[in-house]
Write a protein that holds these residues in place. Structure first.
Motif, short mmCIF file in Angstrom:
data_model
loop_
_atom_site.label_atom_id
_atom_site.label_comp_id
_atom_site.label_asym_id
_atom_site.label_seq_id
_atom_site.Cartn_x
_atom_site.Cartn_y
_atom_site.Cartn_z
N CYS A 1 -6.74 4.17 43.29
CA CYS A 1 -6.01 5.03 42.35
C CYS A 1 -6.15 4.54 40.92
O CYS A 1 -6.11 3.34 40.65
CB CYS A 1 -4.53 5.08 42.72
SG CYS A 1 -4.23 5.62 44.41
N GLN B 1 -2.48 7.99 37.89
CA GLN B 1 -2.29 8.86 39.05
C GLN B 1 -1.10 8.34 39.87
O GLN B 1 -1.24 7.73 40.91
CB GLN B 1 -3.56 8.90 39.89
CG GLN B 1 -4.73 9.60 39.19
CD GLN B 1 -6.00 9.58 40.00
OE1 GLN B 1 -6.44 8.52 40.43
NE2 GLN B 1 -6.58 10.74 40.22
N CYS C 1 -0.71 8.96 43.58
CA CYS C 1 -1.79 8.48 44.44
C CYS C 1 -1.33 7.26 45.25
O CYS C 1 -0.56 6.43 44.77
CB CYS C 1 -3.00 8.12 43.58
SG CYS C 1 -4.43 7.56 44.52
N ASN D 1 -6.53 15.49 47.91
CA ASN D 1 -6.28 16.39 46.79
C ASN D 1 -6.30 17.82 47.31
O ASN D 1 -7.20 18.20 48.05
CB ASN D 1 -7.34 16.21 45.70
CG ASN D 1 -6.97 16.86 44.38
OD1 ASN D 1 -5.83 17.27 44.17
ND2 ASN D 1 -7.93 16.95 43.48
N ASP E 1 -3.69 17.20 42.12
CA ASP E 1 -3.94 16.75 40.75
C ASP E 1 -4.00 17.96 39.84
O ASP E 1 -4.69 18.94 40.14
CB ASP E 1 -5.27 15.99 40.70
CG ASP E 1 -5.32 15.00 39.55
OD1 ASP E 1 -4.76 15.32 38.48
OD2 ASP E 1 -5.92 13.93 39.71
N GLY F 1 -10.51 18.13 35.03
CA GLY F 1 -11.53 17.19 35.47
C GLY F 1 -11.24 16.58 36.82
O GLY F 1 -12.14 16.02 37.46
N PHE F 2 -9.98 16.68 37.26
CA PHE F 2 -9.59 16.13 38.55
C PHE F 2 -9.06 17.20 39.49
O PHE F 2 -9.14 17.05 40.72
CB PHE F 2 -8.55 15.02 38.39
CG PHE F 2 -9.06 13.79 37.70
CD1 PHE F 2 -9.66 12.77 38.42
CD2 PHE F 2 -8.98 13.67 36.32
CE1 PHE F 2 -10.14 11.64 37.80
CE2 PHE F 2 -9.46 12.54 35.68
CZ PHE F 2 -10.05 11.52 36.41
N HIS F 3 -8.46 18.26 38.95
CA HIS F 3 -7.91 19.30 39.82
C HIS F 3 -9.04 20.12 40.44
O HIS F 3 -10.19 20.10 39.96
CB HIS F 3 -6.93 20.20 39.06
CG HIS F 3 -7.55 21.12 38.06
ND1 HIS F 3 -8.36 22.19 38.41
CD2 HIS F 3 -7.48 21.14 36.70
CE1 HIS F 3 -8.75 22.83 37.34
NE2 HIS F 3 -8.25 22.22 36.28
#
Length: 389
Positions: A95, A99, A102, A112, A169, A173-175
């Motif tokens: 992680c 986050q 996480c 995710n 998330d 960029g992460f979702h």
């Protein structure tokens, strides 16, 4: 002066006297291990009310009802598919410092999920009763889990998927919520029999984000400009038919634009197919629809347990004069209507379908004028089979 209910009853009896609901069968589909499941077993129970929305397809839509009344009358499944994304790993998770949700752990597990698809589950809101498709990235390989809806079953477990406590998330960029980057890209990597027609219908949802002049260009140039090279609905014969943009003021400096488009397909000169698509979230006001008091349950179209924020959005759209002057007349020329939406647009489709498909005799909220106003402002007279526009 006659009440709104009385006026509606007269109009309804004239327009729906000879309407019938046609039985449908679900398509065959390959499951993720290559075997074939027969999905043609059941038909949908007929009622005297015409089903105004024939199919429903949503991508990463938040859930919006507290009890199972998203179904068509007689607890029948809604034809179509709800799709969401999730990532799965069998390796040890490491992680990042920011986050906070996480957990560093090992073993096969979900790491995710699309945050929008689970955002309301913790508050008890469930998803519609319909076929559900989970697009899974399992250690870099795209797989899927297809769950078939069954008529007559009150609730099915996948109406609560993904789990309310699964990690998700929201950081760019992460979702995994993006329609093109995640939904289209994953649909491209699974069986055509499962991804169709969702892959092409994604273009209808995506082009609602364009302004009026841009919608037609978005549809026409979709394949050239889409990072995945998806032909889109124009390749199926659809073209822009009607458009509206409901504008509301949010806070002091921001406006919220809620666009709705109707597409038509006249490939069969005796049977017009249409798609109605609602724009998804694109402003702070849209995200505010899922915060605070907007997350409380309310009534809509005679039903309780409806998410307040989504109800407010749909009510505002269907009470805009543009809906009555542009969207309704277009829908009244359609023999078949499909509702398509991504994110908030998918939630709007859920409520839109719930209200449109109830029919007068299935409204169960009593004699309140609000109930009849909700239904009458949204509904339209469906084009009869064999009739021409």
């Amino acid at each position: 002066m006659p009440s709104l209910k009385s006026t509606f009853l007269v109009a309804y009896s004239l327009s729906a006297a000879s309407s019938q609901q046609q039985n449908r069968a679900l398509r065959n589909s390959n499951n993720s291990n290559g075997s074939t499941d027969d999905l043609t077993a059941s038909s949908y129970t007929a009622t005297s009310a015409p089903l105004l929305v024939d199919y429903l397809y949503t991508y990463g839509a938040p859930s919006v009802t507290l009890v199972t009344h998203q179904s068509n009358p007689n607890n029948a499944c809604i034809p179509g598919t709800r799709v969401y994304t999730e990532d799965v790993t069998s390796s040890t998770v490491q992680c990042a410092w920011y986050q906070f949700w996480c957990k560093e752990e090992s073993g096969t597990r979900v790491t995710n999920v699309d945050f929008a698809s689970k955002i309301n589950l913790v508050d008890g809101y469930m998803h519609p009763k319909m076929d559900t498709l989970a697009l899974r990235n399992v250690d870099g390989k795209i797989e899927y889990n297809f769950n078939r809806c069954q008529d007559g079953v009150y609730q099915q477990s996948f109406q609560w998927w993904p789990g309310a406590n699964e990690p998700s998330d929201m950081i760019p960029g992460f979702h995994i919520h993006s329609l093109q980057e995640h939904y289209e890209a994953r649909l491209m990597q699974i069986s055509d029999s499962v991804s169709s027609p969702m892959l092409d219908y994604a273009s209808a949802a995506r082009c609602t984000y364009a302004d009026y002049d841009g919608v037609s260009l978005c549809l026409l140039n979709y394949q050239q400009e889409d990072p995945n090279g998806i032909p889109g609905v124009t390749a199926l014969g659809y073209e822009l038919f009607a458009h509206m943009n409901h504008v509301s003021q949010f806070a002091m400096t921001e406006t919220d634009n809620d666009a709705v488009i109707v597409l038509k397909n006249d490939n069969n000169p005796n049977y017009r197919k249409c798609i109605i698509a609602f724009k998804g979230s694109d402003s702070l006001s849209d995200f505010a629809d899922f915060a605070g008091a907007n997350n409380n349950p309310t009534y809509y179209c005679g039903r309780g347990g409806i998410h307040s924020g989504v109800k407010k959005e749909l009510w505002s759209i269907t009470h805009d004069s543009q809906y009555a002057s542009s969207i309704k007349p277009a829908l009244e020329t359609c023999h078949e209507v499909t509702c398509v939406g991504h994110s908030l647009g998918g939630s709007l489709c859920n409520l839109f379908t719930m209200c449109a498909n109830q029919g007068m005799e299935n409204l169960d909220g009593g004699d309140g004028e609000d109930m009849w106003d909700d239904y009458y402002s949204l509904s339209w007279t469906k084009m009869k089979s064999g009739s021409s526009w």
